[in-house]
Write a protein that holds these residues in place. Structure first.
Motif, PDB file in Angstrom:
ATOM      1  N   GLY A 178       0.816  -1.211   0.000  1.00 19.11           N
ATOM      2  CA  GLY A 178       0.000   0.000   0.000  1.00 19.11           C
ATOM      3  C   GLY A 178       0.849   1.260   0.000  1.00 19.11           C
ATOM      4  O   GLY A 178       0.519   2.243  -0.667  1.00 19.11           O
ATOM      5  N   VAL A 179       1.959   1.239   0.733  1.00 22.70           N
ATOM      6  CA  VAL A 179       2.864   2.390   0.733  1.00 22.70           C
ATOM      7  C   VAL A 179       3.495   2.565  -0.643  1.00 22.70           C
ATOM      8  O   VAL A 179       3.649   3.687  -1.142  1.00 22.70           O
ATOM      9  N   VAL A 180       3.858   1.447  -1.298  1.00 26.95           N
ATOM     10  CA  VAL A 180       4.394   1.521  -2.658  1.00 26.95           C
ATOM     11  C   VAL A 180       3.375   2.192  -3.583  1.00 26.95           C
ATOM     12  O   VAL A 180       3.706   3.109  -4.355  1.00 26.95           O
ATOM     13  N   VAL A 208       3.206  10.052  -7.665  1.00 24.07           N
ATOM     14  CA  VAL A 208       3.936  10.380  -8.885  1.00 24.07           C
ATOM     15  C   VAL A 208       2.986  10.609 -10.060  1.00 24.07           C
ATOM     16  O   VAL A 208       2.962  11.681 -10.669  1.00 24.07           O
ATOM     17  N   TYR A 209       2.195   9.573 -10.397  1.00 24.12           N
ATOM     18  CA  TYR A 209       1.467   9.694 -11.658  1.00 24.12           C
ATOM     19  C   TYR A 209       0.194  10.531 -11.551  1.00 24.12           C
ATOM     20  O   TYR A 209      -0.211  11.169 -12.527  1.00 24.12           O
ATOM     21  N   GLU A 210      -0.434  10.584 -10.380  1.00 23.48           N
ATOM     22  CA  GLU A 210      -1.582  11.485 -10.256  1.00 23.48           C
ATOM     23  C   GLU A 210      -1.122  12.943 -10.220  1.00 23.48           C
ATOM     24  O   GLU A 210      -1.820  13.845 -10.697  1.00 23.48           O
ATOM     25  N   GLY A 211       0.079  13.179  -9.670  1.00 24.85           N
ATOM     26  CA  GLY A 211       0.648  14.516  -9.725  1.00 24.85           C
ATOM     27  C   GLY A 211       0.861  14.957 -11.156  1.00 24.85           C
ATOM     28  O   GLY A 211       0.544  16.095 -11.540  1.00 24.85           O
ATOM     29  N   GLY A 258      -8.411  -6.386   2.629  1.00 25.83           N
ATOM     30  CA  GLY A 258      -7.084  -6.204   2.060  1.00 25.83           C
ATOM     31  C   GLY A 258      -7.085  -5.253   0.877  1.00 25.83           C
ATOM     32  O   GLY A 258      -6.293  -4.303   0.819  1.00 25.83           O
ATOM     33  N   PHE A 259      -7.979  -5.489  -0.078  1.00 23.07           N
ATOM     34  CA  PHE A 259      -8.051  -4.604  -1.237  1.00 23.07           C
ATOM     35  C   PHE A 259      -8.533  -3.217  -0.837  1.00 23.07           C
ATOM     36  O   PHE A 259      -8.124  -2.212  -1.434  1.00 23.07           O
ATOM     37  N   ALA A 260      -9.394  -3.125   0.180  1.00 22.36           N
ATOM     38  CA  ALA A 260      -9.901  -1.822   0.607  1.00 22.36           C
ATOM     39  C   ALA A 260      -8.796  -0.978   1.226  1.00 22.36           C
ATOM     40  O   ALA A 260      -8.688   0.222   0.945  1.00 22.36           O
ATOM     41  N   VAL A 261      -7.977  -1.581   2.076  1.00 27.46           N
ATOM     42  CA  VAL A 261      -6.867  -0.838   2.685  1.00 27.46           C
ATOM     43  C   VAL A 261      -5.899  -0.360   1.609  1.00 27.46           C
ATOM     44  O   VAL A 261      -5.412   0.777   1.637  1.00 27.46           O
ATOM     45  N   HIS A 262      -5.625  -1.225   0.640  1.00 24.85           N
ATOM     46  CA  HIS A 262      -4.726  -0.843  -0.449  1.00 24.85           C
ATOM     47  C   HIS A 262      -5.305   0.343  -1.226  1.00 24.85           C
ATOM     48  O   HIS A 262      -4.586   1.294  -1.556  1.00 24.85           O
ATOM     49  N   GLU A 263      -6.602   0.321  -1.536  1.00 27.53           N
ATOM     50  CA  GLU A 263      -7.236   1.409  -2.273  1.00 27.53           C
ATOM     51  C   GLU A 263      -7.213   2.700  -1.458  1.00 27.53           C
ATOM     52  O   GLU A 263      -6.971   3.784  -2.006  1.00 27.53           O
ATOM     53  N   ALA A 264      -7.458   2.602  -0.142  1.00 32.00           N
ATOM     54  CA  ALA A 264      -7.452   3.797   0.696  1.00 32.00           C
ATOM     55  C   ALA A 264      -6.073   4.448   0.702  1.00 32.00           C
ATOM     56  O   ALA A 264      -5.957   5.682   0.650  1.00 32.00           O
ATOM     57  N   ASP A 275      -3.866   4.187  -1.708  1.00 27.83           N
ATOM     58  CA  ASP A 275      -3.754   4.776  -3.048  1.00 27.83           C
ATOM     59  C   ASP A 275      -4.253   6.224  -3.050  1.00 27.83           C
ATOM     60  O   ASP A 275      -3.614   7.120  -3.617  1.00 27.83           O
ATOM     61  N   GLN A 276      -5.401   6.419  -2.432  1.00 28.04           N
ATOM     62  CA  GLN A 276      -6.049   7.723  -2.495  1.00 28.04           C
ATOM     63  C   GLN A 276      -5.275   8.795  -1.738  1.00 28.04           C
ATOM     64  O   GLN A 276      -5.360   9.981  -2.074  1.00 28.04           O
ATOM     65  N   ILE A 277      -4.517   8.397  -0.721  1.00 28.67           N
ATOM     66  CA  ILE A 277      -3.668   9.370  -0.031  1.00 28.67           C
ATOM     67  C   ILE A 277      -2.641   9.941  -1.005  1.00 28.67           C
ATOM     68  O   ILE A 277      -2.415  11.151  -1.074  1.00 28.67           O
TER      69      ILE A 277
END
Length: 413
Positions: free
Chosen positions: A32-34, A41-44, A152-158, A160-162
């Motif tokens: 998730g940190v990755v 990077v890419y949303e910026g 698991g997928f929800a934490v990863h998505e959350a 991502d949004q940060i």
């Protein structure tokens, strides 16, 4: 010379997969940190793609064609990268290569002095997403077998949004400080990109075979789950019915582009406020992902009933002329996106065995992309025709998707 007490396995006995060095939850969190860093990077970069291309002389048509081609590449090429990842079994290699393409393309975009070079780099960044996504989702699916697929997928998505919030804000700040100089604004994004790749390589060294999480959890692997094996199982019929359900929900889902057009065309909020509303929608995205992910692990696929309901509510709220109701509609839109990006992916992992999972994720992304493109066009056209007609069509399509969701559950039973 073998160490004392070590006995070779009996002939025909499968080798035991070593336990991963990290717990499943630590694997999900580090991954998730990755993703947070790479979204940074890419949303910026995506937040200023249009102005950057215009600065280099692009017309509105060129911007539309290039960004559209990028999104088509990001989704369509997964139809190729998914099966190739399954056949090779080199999920880590595909993931690292995709992230490396993005990490390199974004800082170079800020240095591009010619329009053709910038256009090439915009598409290259999106190709990186296509290269990594099926393999990345497959790696995550193994760990979420132990943590709970929905959570698991929800934490990863959350997480991502940060990154999706921090990246555009950082780029905006650097542009303000440098007088709209794109080189430092995008160059600064090299730092989180390098950090993400270093962390990803360390995670790969710690957990060489994430499939061990799934076998430890006692889930079936499916035939042909290893590289080079033949006789891989077909994708189950339930997957195809589920893909049809997903396509239907997206076919009747308004894009934020149409929502923001309504906001500005009706003079409901200033143009400069639209990105702030988008950021609030991304916060709703993260919260909805966490909530539905937790519910999915307790209730199963029936929790996906909420997606057509949210999608139908968006035009009912967002296309009014009352500001607070429109804002509520935008937040509901963000919540629906959160379910799409997390719980929908979790369900794919439960429907498809390991040997075909990257292929399934590639096909699923292709179907989602085609449906989202058609949905954006449909809602945009209907908006110009009649808002009541738009609402009627969207509600009808979402009602039909509920039938497909019921059929998916019946296929699994």
């Amino acid at each position: 010379m073998k160490p004392a007490g070590t006995q070779p396995p009996a002939p025909g006995t499968p080798a035991r997969t070593p336990s991963p060095a990290l717990t499943a939850w630590r694997f999900v969190m580090v991954f998730g940190v990755v993703s947070l860093l790479m979204d940074f990077v890419y949303e910026g970069a995506r937040s200023v793609t249009g102005p950057l291309l215009a600065h280099l002389g692009a017309s509105a048509a060129v911007v539309g064609i290039v960004t559209g081609a990028g999104e088509a590449a990001a989704l369509g090429l997964r139809l190729v990268s998914g099966p190739l990842a399954d056949r090779s079994g080199r999920f880590w290699a595909w993931t690292v290569a995709g992230y490396a393409l993005t990490a390199a393309a974004v800082p170079l975009l800020g240095l591009a002095g010619a329009l053709w070079a910038a256009c090439t780099l915009v598409v290259t960044e999106r190709v990186g997403k296509a290269v990594r996504s099926p393999a990345k989702d497959t790696l995550l699916s193994h760990a979420t077998a132990a943590t709970g697929r929905g959570r698991g997928f929800a934490v990863h998505e959350a997480m991502d949004q940060i990154g999706a919030l921090l990246g555009p804000l950082t780029v905006a700040g650097v542009l303000a400080l440098t007088g709209d100089d794109y080189a430092p604004a995008l160059g600064v994004l090299a730092l989180p990109g390098v950090a993400a790749l270093a962390l990803l390589l360390r995670l790969r060294a710690k957990v060489v075979d994430p499939a061990a999480y799934e076998t430890t959890a006692g889930e079936p692997t499916g035939k042909g789950s290893g590289p080079g094996q033949t006789g891989r199982p077909r994708l189950p019929r339930a997957f195809w019915v589920y893909a049809a359900f997903t396509a239907a929900t997206l076919l009747g889902f308004a894009t934020f582009g149409v929502l923001s057009y309504h906001l500005v065309a009706r003079h409901l909020i200033p143009t400069a406020t639209v990105p702030v509303l988008y950021a609030a929608a991304m916060a709703a995205d993260a919260l909805a992902a966490l909530a539905t992910g937790w519910l999915y692990d307790h209730l199963g696929a029936r929790v996906l009933v909420v997606l057509p309901v949210l999608s139908a509510a968006v035009p009912l709220l967002a296309f009014t002329d009352t500001v607070w109701i429109v804002v509520l509609g935008a937040l509901v839109w963000g919540a629906a996106v959160g379910v799409q990006e997390s719980t929908l992916r979790a369900t794919v992992a439960d429907l498809v065995p390991m040997g075909r999972r990257a292929t399934a994720y590639g096909i699923f992304a292709g179907i989602m992309g085609a449906a989202a493109m058609a949905g954006g066009a449909l809602t945009g056209i209907l908006y110009d025709v009649s808002i009541p007609t738009l609402i009627t069509v969207v509600v009808t399509v979402q009602a039909a998707s509920l039938v497909l969701l019921w059929a998916t559950r019946a296929q699994r039973a």
